[in-house]
Scaffold this active site. Structure first.
Site, short mmCIF file in Angstrom:
data_model
loop_
_atom_site.label_atom_id
_atom_site.label_comp_id
_atom_site.label_asym_id
_atom_site.label_seq_id
_atom_site.Cartn_x
_atom_site.Cartn_y
_atom_site.Cartn_z
N GLN A 1 -7.79 -1.12 3.23
CA GLN A 1 -8.65 -1.68 4.28
C GLN A 1 -9.99 -2.18 3.77
O GLN A 1 -10.81 -2.64 4.56
CB GLN A 1 -8.87 -0.64 5.38
CG GLN A 1 -7.66 -0.38 6.25
CD GLN A 1 -7.26 -1.57 7.11
OE1 GLN A 1 -8.03 -2.52 7.28
NE2 GLN A 1 -6.06 -1.53 7.66
N ASN B 1 -8.60 3.33 8.14
CA ASN B 1 -7.96 2.21 8.81
C ASN B 1 -8.05 2.26 10.33
O ASN B 1 -7.76 1.29 11.01
CB ASN B 1 -6.49 2.13 8.41
CG ASN B 1 -5.74 3.43 8.65
OD1 ASN B 1 -6.14 4.48 8.15
ND2 ASN B 1 -4.66 3.38 9.40
N CYS C 1 1.22 2.09 11.34
CA CYS C 1 2.31 2.86 10.74
C CYS C 1 2.89 3.88 11.72
O CYS C 1 3.98 4.40 11.51
CB CYS C 1 1.84 3.58 9.48
SG CYS C 1 0.62 4.87 9.78
N GLY D 1 0.79 -1.22 0.00
CA GLY D 1 0.00 0.00 0.00
C GLY D 1 0.82 1.27 0.00
O GLY D 1 0.48 2.25 -0.67
N SER E 1 -2.98 -3.90 -0.39
CA SER E 1 -1.89 -4.61 0.28
C SER E 1 -2.34 -6.04 0.56
O SER E 1 -3.42 -6.26 1.12
CB SER E 1 -1.55 -3.91 1.60
OG SER E 1 -0.18 -3.68 1.72
N THR F 1 12.51 -7.55 -9.98
CA THR F 1 12.10 -8.93 -10.27
C THR F 1 10.88 -9.30 -9.43
O THR F 1 10.88 -9.15 -8.21
CB THR F 1 13.25 -9.91 -9.96
OG1 THR F 1 14.38 -9.53 -10.75
CG2 THR F 1 12.85 -11.34 -10.27
N HIS G 1 -1.22 -8.29 2.68
CA HIS G 1 -1.20 -8.81 4.06
C HIS G 1 -2.44 -8.43 4.86
O HIS G 1 -2.62 -8.89 5.98
CB HIS G 1 0.07 -8.37 4.78
CG HIS G 1 0.11 -6.93 5.18
ND1 HIS G 1 -0.07 -6.52 6.48
CD2 HIS G 1 0.32 -5.81 4.46
CE1 HIS G 1 0.03 -5.20 6.54
NE2 HIS G 1 0.27 -4.74 5.33
#
Length: 382
Positions: A179, A151, A327, A71, A199, A237, A201
């Site tokens: 979220q 969030n 964060c 994100g 994101s 990559t 995760h």
């Protein structure tokens, strides 16, 4: 005894099927997806399949999906590269005062380059409305960036209505869907968004991975410079095992399953509040009525308990919750979201916790949290 984990807005545990898929690809497919040899072609096939799965999940085309590190990179790319690319048309940007730090810090950076940012204020429920966006729009507005779901308090923003408004304006429309992706139904065509960031995760997928939806006719230069991966839009990559795991996580969240999960998590929120009410615990929900928020996030002001103290007490009781956004977890600064809603001097700014669920959460987790909160509050009352 394993602690009860209720900080899923920060990150979610990997689903067993995701782990299995990633292990399978790591063991069998080690090639670089950008090379034309046998091993590279095997990796490319997995990458292409995952891209198609993820594109379908938001009604996009595979070529509109750019894999990245998550994100924060997505938000930085969408905001900074849009601004730099379109600055000849104008240097005005619109966002809200309660965005994720990945958005806010991108805006602060652009301000140092001479861009002007309008931060829309929110009401005490954490909400904005379409009229605010319309009133802030100017001929030189080049970008509007508004998160789909906050969030910290779970408030839902009127993304579809804002998208409709911007159909008659040349500004690019970006939404941070970190979220909401995997829980809310998302159709980028119906929403009229140009850029969308996610994101992995947050939906029981791997960390350091996400994607940015970039509308086909919108060509942004890459933020990450280097090779020509991701159709020259993001160098580096590709992490094929993680991307395969991400696609598996997406497949585990079909539309029917999302609907069932939303209902179950919403019932958990109501159960927690009912148990606290029955025990006469003094609390206030930060945000609008829980029916107007995402079902996996609940922000509570437990009156008289400093956030850090309450977190420690719950941790000692085997319950993991948050004081706000992950964060800023290492910061002593109170939540910027709650400050924007109530003002810096309001006691709830430093006396609130965020409880967040995911599909692996069970009802007994909620009962244990309620029991722990009740004991903590009663112990203080003596």
């Amino acid at each position: 005894m394993e602690p009860v984990y209720l900080d899923n807005a920060a990150t979610t545990p990997l689903a067993p099927q995701v782990i299995a898929r990633m292990n399978e690809v790591m063991q069998q497919t080690f090639g670089n997806a950008s090379t034309p040899n046998y091993y590279g072609r095997k990796a490319r096939a997995i990458l292409d399949e995952a891209r198609a799965v993820i594109a379908k999940s938001i009604n996009a085309q595979p070529g509109e999906i750019v894999f990245n590190s998550g994100g924060s990179e997505g938000d930085n790319t969408a905001i900074i590269m849009t601004a730099l690319t379109h600055q000849e048309q104008g240097k005005h940007i619109i966002t809200t005062s309660i965005e994720h730090e990945a958005v806010l810090q991108s805006m602060k950076y652009l301000e140092t380059l001479g861009f002007e940012v309008t931060y829309l204020p929110v009401n005490q429920a954490g909400q904005i409305n379409v009229d605010q966006v319309q009133n802030a729009l100017r001929p030189d507005t080049i970008l509007v960036s508004i998160m789909m779901v906050n969030n910290e308090i779970g408030v839902l923003n009127p993304i579809k209505e804002i998208g409709q408004l911007l159909q008659d304006h040349p500004a690019i429309f970006h939404t941070d869907a970190v979220q909401s992706y995997g829980l809310q139904d998302i159709d980028v065509r119906a929403l009229n968004v140009d850029l969308l960031t996610t994101s992995a995760h947050k939906i029981n997928g791997p960390k350091m991975l996400g994607f940015m939806y970039e509308r086909a006719d919108l060509t942004l230069p890459p933020l990450i410079k280097g090779g020509q991966q991701e159709l020259k839009r993001r160098a580096g990559t590709e992490n094929v095992p993680a991307i395969a795991g991400f696609a598996t996580a997406v497949q585990l969240n079909s539309s029917k399953e999302r609907s069932e999960i939303r209902q179950r998590l919403q019932s958990y929120k109501q159960l927690l509040l009912t148990l606290l009410d029955q025990a006469d615990v003094e609390y206030v929900v930060n945000g609008p009525d829980i029916a107007q928020t995402t079902p996996n996030i609940l922000n509570l002001w437990i009156k008289g308990f400093a956030t850090s103290i309450l977190q420690i007490k719950l941790d000692l009781a085997g319950i993991v919750v948050s004081g706000g956004s992950a964060c800023t977890a290492g910061s002593l600064e109170p939540s910027h979201v709650l400050r924007a809603m109530f003002g810096a001097q309001n006691p709830r700014v430093e006396q609130s916790i965020r409880v967040s669920f995911n599909k692996m959460t069970v009802e007994n987790d909620i009962i244990k949290l309620a029991d722990a909160l009740i004991k903590i509050v009663r112990a203080k009352k003596g």
